[in-house]
Write a protein that holds these residues in place. Structure first.
Motif, PDB file in Angstrom:
ATOM      1  N   ALA A 156       0.876  -1.168   0.000  1.00 33.22           N
ATOM      2  CA  ALA A 156       0.000   0.000   0.000  1.00 33.22           C
ATOM      3  C   ALA A 156       0.912   1.217   0.000  1.00 33.22           C
ATOM      4  O   ALA A 156       2.072   1.120   0.408  1.00 33.22           O
ATOM      5  CB  ALA A 156      -0.909   0.004   1.227  1.00 33.22           C
ATOM      6  N   ASP A 157       0.406   2.345  -0.462  1.00 37.44           N
ATOM      7  CA  ASP A 157       1.216   3.572  -0.449  1.00 37.44           C
ATOM      8  C   ASP A 157       1.620   3.887   0.990  1.00 37.44           C
ATOM      9  O   ASP A 157       0.827   3.728   1.920  1.00 37.44           O
ATOM     10  CB  ASP A 157       0.411   4.736  -1.037  1.00 37.44           C
ATOM     11  N   HIS A 158       2.833   4.379   1.152  1.00 35.26           N
ATOM     12  CA  HIS A 158       3.369   4.560   2.504  1.00 35.26           C
ATOM     13  C   HIS A 158       4.378   5.705   2.483  1.00 35.26           C
ATOM     14  O   HIS A 158       5.274   5.727   1.657  1.00 35.26           O
ATOM     15  CB  HIS A 158       4.043   3.250   2.940  1.00 35.26           C
ATOM     16  N   VAL A 159       4.219   6.664   3.379  1.00 36.48           N
ATOM     17  CA  VAL A 159       5.176   7.764   3.527  1.00 36.48           C
ATOM     18  C   VAL A 159       5.748   7.719   4.933  1.00 36.48           C
ATOM     19  O   VAL A 159       4.994   7.682   5.908  1.00 36.48           O
ATOM     20  CB  VAL A 159       4.513   9.142   3.328  1.00 36.48           C
ATOM     21  N   ALA A 160       7.067   7.743   5.043  1.00 36.28           N
ATOM     22  CA  ALA A 160       7.697   7.756   6.362  1.00 36.28           C
ATOM     23  C   ALA A 160       9.139   8.194   6.214  1.00 36.28           C
ATOM     24  O   ALA A 160       9.708   8.158   5.124  1.00 36.28           O
ATOM     25  CB  ALA A 160       7.637   6.367   7.001  1.00 36.28           C
ATOM     26  N   ILE A 161       9.724   8.623   7.316  1.00 34.23           N
ATOM     27  CA  ILE A 161      11.158   8.836   7.303  1.00 34.23           C
ATOM     28  C   ILE A 161      11.834   7.485   7.557  1.00 34.23           C
ATOM     29  O   ILE A 161      11.173   6.499   7.872  1.00 34.23           O
ATOM     30  CB  ILE A 161      11.609   9.867   8.369  1.00 34.23           C
ATOM     31  N   ASP A 162      13.153   7.430   7.397  1.00 33.32           N
ATOM     32  CA  ASP A 162      13.893   6.208   7.689  1.00 33.32           C
ATOM     33  C   ASP A 162      14.211   6.214   9.188  1.00 33.32           C
ATOM     34  O   ASP A 162      15.167   6.859   9.634  1.00 33.32           O
ATOM     35  CB  ASP A 162      15.174   6.168   6.856  1.00 33.32           C
ATOM     36  N   GLY A 163      13.406   5.515   9.959  1.00 33.23           N
ATOM     37  CA  GLY A 163      13.522   5.544  11.411  1.00 33.23           C
ATOM     38  C   GLY A 163      14.842   4.968  11.906  1.00 33.23           C
ATOM     39  O   GLY A 163      15.381   5.420  12.924  1.00 33.23           O
ATOM     40  N   THR A 164      15.356   3.987  11.195  1.00 33.57           N
ATOM     41  CA  THR A 164      16.621   3.368  11.603  1.00 33.57           C
ATOM     42  C   THR A 164      17.771   4.355  11.433  1.00 33.57           C
ATOM     43  O   THR A 164      18.600   4.526  12.334  1.00 33.57           O
ATOM     44  CB  THR A 164      16.873   2.097  10.767  1.00 33.57           C
ATOM     45  N   GLU A 165      17.805   5.024  10.295  1.00 37.30           N
ATOM     46  CA  GLU A 165      18.862   6.018  10.059  1.00 37.30           C
ATOM     47  C   GLU A 165      18.756   7.176  11.049  1.00 37.30           C
ATOM     48  O   GLU A 165      19.765   7.706  11.520  1.00 37.30           O
ATOM     49  CB  GLU A 165      18.775   6.562   8.627  1.00 37.30           C
ATOM     50  N   ALA A 166      17.534   7.582  11.351  1.00 37.35           N
ATOM     51  CA  ALA A 166      17.344   8.696  12.278  1.00 37.35           C
ATOM     52  C   ALA A 166      17.834   8.322  13.678  1.00 37.35           C
ATOM     53  O   ALA A 166      18.499   9.115  14.358  1.00 37.35           O
ATOM     54  CB  ALA A 166      15.866   9.096  12.315  1.00 37.35           C
TER      55      ALA A 166
ATOM     56  N   ASP B   6      17.067  -0.698  16.284  1.00 40.45           N
ATOM     57  CA  ASP B   6      18.054  -1.132  15.286  1.00 40.45           C
ATOM     58  C   ASP B   6      19.116  -0.066  15.044  1.00 40.45           C
ATOM     59  O   ASP B   6      20.314  -0.359  15.009  1.00 40.45           O
ATOM     60  CB  ASP B   6      17.363  -1.467  13.953  1.00 40.45           C
ATOM     61  N   GLY B   7      18.672   1.177  14.843  1.00 39.91           N
ATOM     62  CA  GLY B   7      19.627   2.258  14.578  1.00 39.91           C
ATOM     63  C   GLY B   7      20.529   2.518  15.777  1.00 39.91           C
ATOM     64  O   GLY B   7      21.741   2.735  15.634  1.00 39.91           O
ATOM     65  N   PHE B   8      19.931   2.500  16.970  1.00 31.92           N
ATOM     66  CA  PHE B   8      20.695   2.688  18.209  1.00 31.92           C
ATOM     67  C   PHE B   8      21.746   1.588  18.350  1.00 31.92           C
ATOM     68  O   PHE B   8      22.925   1.854  18.619  1.00 31.92           O
ATOM     69  CB  PHE B   8      19.720   2.673  19.395  1.00 31.92           C
ATOM     70  N   THR B   9      21.321   0.356  18.136  1.00 33.43           N
ATOM     71  CA  THR B   9      22.197  -0.799  18.332  1.00 33.43           C
ATOM     72  C   THR B   9      23.375  -0.757  17.354  1.00 33.43           C
ATOM     73  O   THR B   9      24.529  -0.995  17.735  1.00 33.43           O
ATOM     74  CB  THR B   9      21.387  -2.102  18.146  1.00 33.43           C
TER      75      THR B   9
END
Lengths: 333, 333
Positions: free
Chosen positions: B154-164, B198-201
């Motif tokens: 489905a269409d989805h808009v988000a930032i990259d939470g892992t990178e952030a 994930d990003g923190f780790t």
């Protein structure tokens, strides 16, 4: 399987039409029948289909909450209190933001872009005239919100803003403050700000203090509270207490004091208005006037639903309560 | 006098039906005609009447934003960004709150109490399965929001939470913190919390630090941030930096540190996520990850409007940007 109007009709010994009327036009049904059918509706858990309801009687099942700004915590708190009241009546809350633009406020009320969509409107308007409100209330179900005098005959729920401001100011006086400021006066206000100025002024006069010495305008956001407080503190002979007309300005004011090394509450006691969660977790938790938002929501929805159901008659005025919650920002030094 | 479809039709040299199709079913109109008619619509300032539009093609002009909680500042910020994007298309935002209840989230999507009312749905759901989302997206226009893997087309808009989350953690490491905590893990999360863990780790492993030493669950509100931080500080050998997975928890954590005489940022550096206004006026202004909310709103509305207009095809994924804003809570001591 979902309970239908037919199930309710059979159990209550009435026609399906009567069940429909109890749901949609309760004013048309005798009190005893209405009571009996409603009891069966509650017992069976019957939920009318809002789409079918819309087709039958041009209702959408939507109630609009019209507010100047959606991201003001007081309004999102209020919306949170309204939702359960509406949900138990199978109604859905729609939030519409006007930015206080009188054109947009009027458009919501006068069959503009969106009003045909809603069964009723909970209106907190900044810039409508009494004539606007009267005209709108004559043609659709409306309940007014907010501590201002709309000057119109329409249902209205609010706390007594003057008494609440009086209580906030008395608290600062009883605490021993003598150089007391107020932030939030507005140049042409007949609304919220006027009631708060009136209550503040009365308490100051009673105590033999000058209400105008540290009285300042304010824009009801954090940035404005910080800027105005900063000016007061930088001007020399600063206040030792301040009543901010909402919590957002109080939080900004505390930040400005902090930036200047002014200790809260030792050097400056701060009182806000609204009881938003933010204030409870500030570095000095914020003393504030807490309006009874649950009561406001309950009373407003009850009156609006009566209007939607066909109640006619002059506007009713309901006063909700408030409480002064004393926290660190004006507590013992 | 208001501009009508007839005015547009005459000026563009097409039938009124074609004007109606350009507004309501643009996919049915050839690209050149569509462009010419749209130019006339823009020039004359034609605004289709949403009620008439609803009668003709069963559209309401209402777009639902479905979120777990209305009084979370991130969501009211997002709503504030969505409103202008929708208003310029003569659409009205309806905000619907689910409390993360999967039954209610599903009800919104599957022709339950309210879905027949909306032309399209912007959905930030906590507890829907991929099958729920796929089924719903097959039958109505939906755009997903939120940094989680819905596992659905489905269409989805988000930032990259892992990178952030990686950027937030790197900032604490580069600042010299070595005992770095994280608050907001969730026991069974495949969503927002998982990306942040994930990003923190990853950042901690790269720096040779143990990511699990001060990793704690959290409930994404101020009270939870305060309680969890309090426990970490009371346990002995406390962290010297903490990444809270949202600003509300970070504000609660700062309050808990303050209560214990822990100086921020000297003894404890704090980073949040969301960039809510509250954090900018905290007694230590809050370092935070700022998602580009305007871009999220713009992209989400653009995709949803295409779906409403009849666009079919597989789900599209749009990444919005983010920025790490360094403020006092992790600045120079």
């Amino acid at each position: 399987m979902a309970v239908t109007a037919r199930d309710v009709a059979q159990a209550a010994g009435v026609s399906q039409r009567t069940v429909s009327d109890v749901v949609n036009l309760p004013g048309r049904v005798g009190a005893e029948t209405r009571k009996r059918v409603q009891a069966v509706i509650d017992e069976l858990g019957y939920r009318p289909n809002p789409h079918a309801r819309g087709l039958r009687n041009n209702r959408s099942g939507l109630i609009a909450l019209v507010v100047p700004e959606l991201d003001v915590p007081y309004f999102s708190d209020l919306a949170r209190c309204l939702i359960p009241e509406l949900t138990k009546r199978s109604l859905t809350l729609v939030v519409d933001q006007t930015n206080g633009d009188p054109e947009r406020e009027r458009a919501v009320l006068t069959g503009g872009a969106v009003s045909s969509t809603f069964d009723g409107v909970l209106l907190n308007a900044l810039n409508l005239t009494a004539a606007d409100v009267e005209a709108a209330a004559a043609t659709q179900p409306i309940v007014l919100l907010g501590e201002r005098d709309y000057g119109a005959s329409a249902d209205h729920v609010a706390i007594d803003g003057t008494e609440a401001a009086y209580a906030a100011t008395r608290h600062l006086i009883e605490r021993g403050c003598t150089r007391i400021g107020a932030i939030g006066r507005q140049a042409r206000s007949t609304g919220t700000a006027k009631q708060r100025v009136d209550g503040f002024t009365r308490a100051m006069h009673e105590a033999g203090l000058d209400p105008n010495r540290y009285m300042a305008e304010g824009e009801y956001d954090r940035a404005s509270g910080a800027a105005v407080m900063g000016e007061m503190l930088d001007a020399g002979d600063p206040p030792d207490g301040v009543f901010c007309f909402n919590d957002l300005m109080a939080l900004g004011a505390m930040r400005a004091a902090w930036d200047r090394g002014v200790d809260i509450p030792r050097d400056l006691a701060v009182v806000g208005f609204d009881d938003i969660e933010d204030g409870r977790y500030a570095m000095r938790s914020l003393t504030t006037v807490a309006p009874d938002k649950e009561a406001i929501a309950r009373e407003a929805v009850a009156m609006l639903v009566e209007r939607v159901a066909g109640h006619v008659g002059p506007g009713r005025r309901v006063r909700a309560g408030f409480e002064l919650i004393v926290r660190e920002s004006s507590g013992p030094a």
